[in-house]
Design an enzyme around this catalytic site. Structure first.
Site, PDB file in Angstrom:
ATOM      1  N   TYR A 119       0.853  -1.196   0.000  1.00 58.01           N
ATOM      2  CA  TYR A 119       0.000   0.000   0.000  1.00 58.01           C
ATOM      3  C   TYR A 119       0.886   1.242   0.000  1.00 58.01           C
ATOM      4  CZ  TYR A 119      -3.184   3.624   1.759  1.00 58.01           C
ATOM      5  OH  TYR A 119      -3.911   4.779   1.905  1.00 58.01           O
ATOM      6  N   GLU A 207      -3.924   7.354  -3.850  1.00 58.25           N
ATOM      7  CA  GLU A 207      -3.794   6.098  -3.123  1.00 58.25           C
ATOM      8  C   GLU A 207      -3.626   4.951  -4.117  1.00 58.25           C
ATOM      9  OE1 GLU A 207      -6.212   4.577   0.620  1.00 58.25           O
ATOM     10  OE2 GLU A 207      -7.345   4.202  -1.223  1.00 58.25           O
TER      11      GLU A 207
END
Length: 401
Positions: A119, A207
């Site tokens: 991530y 993101e």
């Protein structure tokens, strides 16, 4: 302003972020052609992804009963079938609410051999007053869940906005994620491209979840941004007409779109008490106090510090287009705002719309006496609130009657 995944990936690719080959498609036939090309170029499988402004697509369900807005396939005919089932239909996910979102496009992309999911995100840390790159080894999960259960697995690297993202910071993040040798260099380049996209596009959030460690047919590993979410700062859009052209109005509430055309900040909610307030902080406090006294706000509506009579009138008209609204609370604290201008707008709006709903008004501050006098002499049925608490109690009581 939110972007679709394919739009975010377009901006990232221009700045050197490694991505799987893909094609955006508006018809099932286009999806078949795109999948056939990817397979001809060496892909062994592909993914078809519904393009909506919401997460949780893979676990979502279409209103026609079809399950999943993310599908893996190995033949061009499968791509056609997936796209046909998705396009034009409404997908409901845990982020869309029961109304769901209608799918107008799908993304057909190479589905790589994923070894590990990571991530990474870039956002503004208001506490530190600078950009921060946030990374984690726990890719593919909601970052809120990671923060709650294993906060030690979230790595944060603050970036000096004057110096920009530095190469050593990329290597530092890569090392923290367990990436070594050639992968460290790839990661540093990817992080730099990610930050550059965030900075140059005036984004508030980018993101990548997941950022994947993938292997090719020979077993060689590399990093790819498999998914992308991007939110832009509306205040910076005037600098980016090309990005502004990417706005998908079909993904936004019609009332919110109408409000934005008059520089009103409006967000529709599920309650029955409409709010018209000046200032975002006061608007949030107004919603809180309505809930405190047992009511449910129907919207967030900030008319700003210098609203005109026209804007106030438009604000009332937008509020009244929501069939759930059963009462209206106007809560104004006049600093820059002239309370008499608000009062004039209220009178015009009520007369133009023929408002029959209970209307509670609390005015305080700049030129408040003139505003109160205008309302009192208007001949309209208006409930006056002496304080914010008093106004909230009165509007909640009006809805309960």
């Amino acid at each position: 302003m939110n972007l679709h995944e394919f739009q975010a990936k377009h901006l990232l690719a221009k700045r050197g972020v490694a991505l799987p080959a893909d094609a955006v498609c508006g018809t099932a036939e286009q999806a078949r052609t795109a999948a056939a090309k990817l397979l001809a170029d060496g892909a062994t499988r592909f993914v078809v992804k519904a393009q909506i402004h919401a997460g949780g697509r893979g676990k979502g369900t279409f209103q026609n009963g079809y399950r999943g807005g993310v599908k893996l396939g190995t033949t061009a005919d499968e791509a056609f079938d997936f796209a046909k089932a998705m396009l034009g239909n409404v997908l409901v996910t845990n982020q869309t609410g029961a109304a769901g979102r209608r799918v107008g496009k799908v993304l057909v992309a190479v589905a790589p051999n994923i070894r590990k999911e990571l991530y990474v995100a870039v956002l503004l840390d208001r506490g530190l007053a600078c950009p921060v790159i946030m990374a984690s080894t726990e890719g593919g999960m909601d970052i809120e869940e990671v923060a709650a259960k294993t906060p030690e697995k979230i790595i944060k690297e603050a970036v000096d906005p004057m110096l920009g993202f530095q190469a050593f910071q990329g290597r530092k993040l890569a090392s923290a994620l367990g990436l070594r040798d050639d992968l460290m260099g790839q990661a540093a380049k990817l992080f730099a491209g990610l930050y550059r996209t965030w900075w140059e596009c005036d984004a508030s959030l980018i993101e990548i979840n997941p950022l994947c460690l993938v292997a090719d047919a020979d077993g060689k590993e590399s990093l790819l941004a498999v998914d992308a979410k991007m939110t832009l700062d509306d205040n910076g859009l005037f600098r980016h007409p090309d990005i502004q052209a990417m706005r998908d109005l079909a993904e936004e509430s019609p009332l919110e779109v109408e409000a934005s055309q008059f520089s009103l900040n409006y967000i529709k909610l599920e309650g029955t008490i409409a709010c018209l307030v000046n200032g975002a902080g006061l608007a949030m406090a107004t919603m809180d106090i309505i809930k405190h006294y047992g009511g449910e706000p129907a919207n967030f509506l900030d008319v700003g510090g210098g609203a005109s009579v026209e804007q106030v009138t438009v604000a009332f008209k937008i509020i009244m287009k929501d069939p759930n609204v059963r009462a209206i609370l106007v809560n104004i604290f006049g600093g820059i705002m002239d309370c008499d201008v608000i009062a004039q707008g209220i009178v015009v709006a009520v007369k133009e719309t023929g408002l029959k709903l209970p209307l509670v008004v609390r005015l305080e501050g700049n030129n408040v006496q003139a505003g109160r006098q205008r309302l009192a002499s208007s001949g309209l049925t208006i409930i006056s609130g002496d304080s914010m608490a008093d106004a909230a109690q009165k509007v909640v009581k009006a809805v309960a009657v």
